[in-house]
Design a protein around this motif. Sequence first.
Motif, PDB file in Angstrom:
ATOM      1  N   PRO A  87     -16.694  63.714   5.673  1.00 38.67           N
ATOM      2  CA  PRO A  87     -16.294  64.892   6.428  1.00 38.67           C
ATOM      3  C   PRO A  87     -15.901  64.595   7.868  1.00 38.67           C
ATOM      4  CG  PRO A  87     -18.646  64.930   5.975  1.00 38.67           C
ATOM      5  CD  PRO A  87     -18.075  63.756   5.253  1.00 38.67           C
ATOM      6  N   VAL A  88     -16.471  63.561   8.461  1.00 39.23           N
ATOM      7  CA  VAL A  88     -16.167  63.238   9.855  1.00 39.23           C
ATOM      8  C   VAL A  88     -14.964  62.303   9.951  1.00 39.23           C
ATOM      9  CG1 VAL A  88     -17.094  62.242  11.981  1.00 39.23           C
ATOM     10  CG2 VAL A  88     -18.596  63.553  10.472  1.00 39.23           C
ATOM     11  N   PHE A  89     -14.848  61.366   9.018  1.00 38.17           N
ATOM     12  CA  PHE A  89     -13.761  60.392   9.032  1.00 38.17           C
ATOM     13  C   PHE A  89     -13.030  60.397   7.680  1.00 38.17           C
ATOM     14  CE2 PHE A  89     -17.016  58.806  11.965  1.00 38.17           C
ATOM     15  CZ  PHE A  89     -16.272  58.681  13.124  1.00 38.17           C
ATOM     16  N   PRO A  90     -12.269  61.458   7.379  1.00 41.29           N
ATOM     17  CA  PRO A  90     -11.645  61.563   6.053  1.00 41.29           C
ATOM     18  C   PRO A  90     -10.603  60.488   5.761  1.00 41.29           C
ATOM     19  CG  PRO A  90     -10.877  63.312   7.496  1.00 41.29           C
ATOM     20  CD  PRO A  90     -11.972  62.586   8.226  1.00 41.29           C
ATOM     21  N   ILE A  92     -13.184  52.685   4.011  1.00 43.49           N
ATOM     22  CA  ILE A  92     -14.494  52.133   3.665  1.00 43.49           C
ATOM     23  C   ILE A  92     -15.456  53.253   3.283  1.00 43.49           C
ATOM     24  CG2 ILE A  92     -16.503  50.880   4.538  1.00 43.49           C
ATOM     25  CD1 ILE A  92     -14.484  49.333   6.332  1.00 43.49           C
ATOM     26  N   ARG A  93     -15.545  54.269   4.114  1.00 46.14           N
ATOM     27  CA  ARG A  93     -16.467  55.374   3.832  1.00 46.14           C
ATOM     28  C   ARG A  93     -16.091  56.093   2.543  1.00 46.14           C
ATOM     29  NH1 ARG A  93     -18.756  57.359   9.289  1.00 46.14           N
ATOM     30  NH2 ARG A  93     -18.044  55.713  10.659  1.00 46.14           N
ATOM     31  N   ASN A  94     -14.796  56.277   2.316  1.00 46.92           N
ATOM     32  CA  ASN A  94     -14.358  57.036   1.153  1.00 46.92           C
ATOM     33  C   ASN A  94     -14.500  56.259  -0.151  1.00 46.92           C
ATOM     34  OD1 ASN A  94     -13.470  59.701   2.183  1.00 46.92           O
ATOM     35  ND2 ASN A  94     -12.331  58.383   3.560  1.00 46.92           N
ATOM     36  N   VAL A  95     -14.256  54.972  -0.123  1.00 48.81           N
ATOM     37  CA  VAL A  95     -14.448  54.163  -1.337  1.00 48.81           C
ATOM     38  C   VAL A  95     -15.942  54.031  -1.631  1.00 48.81           C
ATOM     39  CG1 VAL A  95     -14.200  51.859  -2.330  1.00 48.81           C
ATOM     40  CG2 VAL A  95     -12.257  52.936  -1.188  1.00 48.81           C
ATOM     41  N   GLY A 107     -20.709  54.216  -4.512  1.00 48.78           N
ATOM     42  CA  GLY A 107     -22.084  54.115  -4.049  1.00 48.78           C
ATOM     43  C   GLY A 107     -22.990  55.205  -4.584  1.00 48.78           C
ATOM     44  N   ASP A 108     -22.479  56.055  -5.474  1.00 50.25           N
ATOM     45  CA  ASP A 108     -23.358  57.076  -6.032  1.00 50.25           C
ATOM     46  C   ASP A 108     -24.288  56.453  -7.069  1.00 50.25           C
ATOM     47  OD1 ASP A 108     -21.969  56.841  -8.443  1.00 50.25           O
ATOM     48  OD2 ASP A 108     -20.870  58.709  -8.211  1.00 50.25           O
ATOM     49  N   ARG A 109     -25.077  57.257  -7.696  1.00 52.46           N
ATOM     50  CA  ARG A 109     -26.128  56.728  -8.570  1.00 52.46           C
ATOM     51  C   ARG A 109     -25.590  56.066  -9.844  1.00 52.46           C
ATOM     52  NH1 ARG A 109     -31.555  59.883 -10.591  1.00 52.46           N
ATOM     53  NH2 ARG A 109     -32.459  58.088 -11.624  1.00 52.46           N
ATOM     54  N   TRP A 110     -24.455  56.540 -10.389  1.00 53.80           N
ATOM     55  CA  TRP A 110     -24.040  56.102 -11.712  1.00 53.80           C
ATOM     56  C   TRP A 110     -22.742  55.318 -11.765  1.00 53.80           C
ATOM     57  CZ3 TRP A 110     -28.155  56.329 -14.328  1.00 53.80           C
ATOM     58  CH2 TRP A 110     -29.075  57.356 -14.122  1.00 53.80           C
ATOM     59  N   SER A 111     -21.861  55.452 -10.800  1.00 54.48           N
ATOM     60  CA  SER A 111     -20.532  54.846 -10.884  1.00 54.48           C
ATOM     61  C   SER A 111     -20.579  53.337 -11.098  1.00 54.48           C
ATOM     62  CB  SER A 111     -19.711  55.161  -9.631  1.00 54.48           C
ATOM     63  OG  SER A 111     -19.408  56.530  -9.580  1.00 54.48           O
TER      64      SER A 111
END
Length: 135
Positions: A17-20, A24-27, A32-36
């Motif tokens: 939300p801050v750096f759309p 790096i943040r978006n990938v 980085g979620d629990r299942w991906s």
Amino acid sequence: MAFALLSYMIKKQVTDPVFPQCPIRNVLARIGDRWSLLILLALQDSHRQMRFKDLCQAIPDVSQKMLASTLKELEAEGLVSRTAYSEIPPRVEYALTERGESLMPLLNQLVNWSVENMSGIMTSRKRYADNNNAK
């Protein structure tokens, strides 16, 4: 159908939300979620397309709802392909895309690093907890 997928992708879009625009943040928000990561590794380990039930068996602690949701998100990112066959009963198979395949060497390095360092990390966590609980 295309409109429904586009609408789903917009609602489920993962962006910082801050750096759309930060790649790096978006990938990392996606993988980085629990299942991906576990799904991508299962698809890589199979060396073939996998059916939904095969993925459920490969990752037994994921719910069917979360697996379906995460597969849709990985498909929206272009990391996983979904192939539906018009058969009775219906058959759907998932596989890594070329983009997903290109990500795997990096994820494998992360997995190897994790395996090599897990014991030391657990020791550090315990030492930290012991030192901070004593204060």
